[in-house]
Design a protein around this motif. Structure first.
Motif: not given
Length: 328
Positions: A86-99, A154-169
């Motif tokens: 999914g688009p939420e799994l975009y990541h930019r590493y400190p060295n500038g590599h995008e994935i 979710a398995r433990a019955g806890l609410p989800p953590l919010p996800l960080a915003p990401t740039p448009p795909a």
């Protein structure tokens, strides 16, 4: 070929990386996290697969490299819970590599005392290892880690953590074609999705590809920023003119047994998710120039194995056949 080998010729531009996250819990339900060497934040052990590697082998390797530990009961989480995409799994590493991360999650348990014998390798990827309760997690490195923690929460019955915003795909293009221009014929991963579509008589839709003349399911390759389900929906519509109200994830096919060598010499390691279409609408319209023929098949009419386009296609259709045999 490793991801770092690919970076040397591709540069920092966005890549799709087939990766595995390793979720280890102790007897108290706490999760094992590593403080990363690149950004100083926390995440589960894991990383990108090497060409020719399956997800479970990669999970064992990454766990060993980043913690020095082994987990005999390590298994892949089932689909769809274990999918990363999914688009939420975009990541930019400190060295500038995008994935864009796509792949699987593995899960296992170890006693808390196992951490006393931890010995990460000398790569500098792991600065510290610690057990954390799921309701008291530290600052996490990226959304892949947050999504993984949300699976456990979710398995433990806890609410989800919010996800960080990401740039448009980025817009859909032809990522694999562009990648091949850089890496040549060398083996690399081809994430994608295929779709089982049945008519009202229970027959299966297959397409005869215009270039190979082999039979396939509707489907195709994932583009940067797409989820597997988005790829399945897009390819289904492009190739057939059909749409589904719901796509049900059934299985993922990945590993050396699903490697495919094209006639031009390109070598692909498939990472393919199989979906079943529910609530199909539209008029069957084969894609001009790509699909020569579309046909509905009963179980006893299916093409022979050699007429199917790939090992993934043979496994996917076998999955459908087995499901048909168990129907009342």
């Amino acid at each position: 070929m490793t991801l770092m080998d690919l970076r040397r010729v591709w540069g920092p531009r966005p890549l799709i990386a087939a990766a595995v996250g390793v979720l280890i819990q102790d007897e108290h339900g706490r999760v094992l996290l590593q403080r990363r060497g690149d950004d100083g934040l926390w995440g589960e052990p894991g990383g990108a697969l090497d060409a020719g590697e399956d997800f479970l082998t990669g999970a064992r390797r990454e766990l060993r490299e980043e913690t020095g530990l082994t987990c005999q009961g390590l298994t892949l989480l089932p689909v769809p819970e274990g999918l990363q995409d999914g688009p939420e799994l975009y990541h930019r590493y400190p060295n500038g590599h995008e994935i864009y991360i796509v792949g699987r999650r593995a899960h296992g348990t170890l006693p808390a005392a196992a951490l006393d014998g931890a010995a990460p390798d000398d790569s500098g990827e792991t600065l510290e290892l610690r057990w954390f309760p799921l309701d008291a997690l530290p600052d996490l490195s990226n959304n892949a880690n947050r999504q993984s923690m949300n699976v456990l929460r979710a398995r433990a019955g806890l609410p989800p953590l919010p996800l960080a915003p990401t740039p448009p795909a980025p817009p859909v293009g032809n990522f694999l074609r562009d990648l091949r221009r850089v890496i040549g014929h060398r083996p690399w991963f081809a994430p994608g999705a295929n779709v089982l579509v049945n008519d009202d008589r229970g027959r299966l839709l297959l397409l005869r590809h215009g270039h190979t003349r082999k039979w396939t399911l509707p489907g195709g390759s994932l583009e940067p920023g797409e989820s597997f389900a988005q790829t399945a929906a897009r390819e289904l519509f492009e190739e057939t003119g059909l749409a589904a109200v719901r796509l049900e994830a059934l299985e993922m096919y990945a590993g050396p047994e699903y490697r495919l060598t094209y006639p031009n010499g390109d070598v692909f390691d498939s990472v393919s998710v199989l979906y079943r279409a529910h609530g199909v609408t539209g008029t069957l319209t084969p894609q001009d120039g790509e699909v020569d023929e579309a046909r509905w098949f009963d179980v006893d009419e299916l093409p022979a194995a050699e007429e199917l386009s790939s090992p993934v296609m043979r496994a996917s259709i076998q999955h459908w056949k087995e499901g048909q045999s168990t129907r009342p």
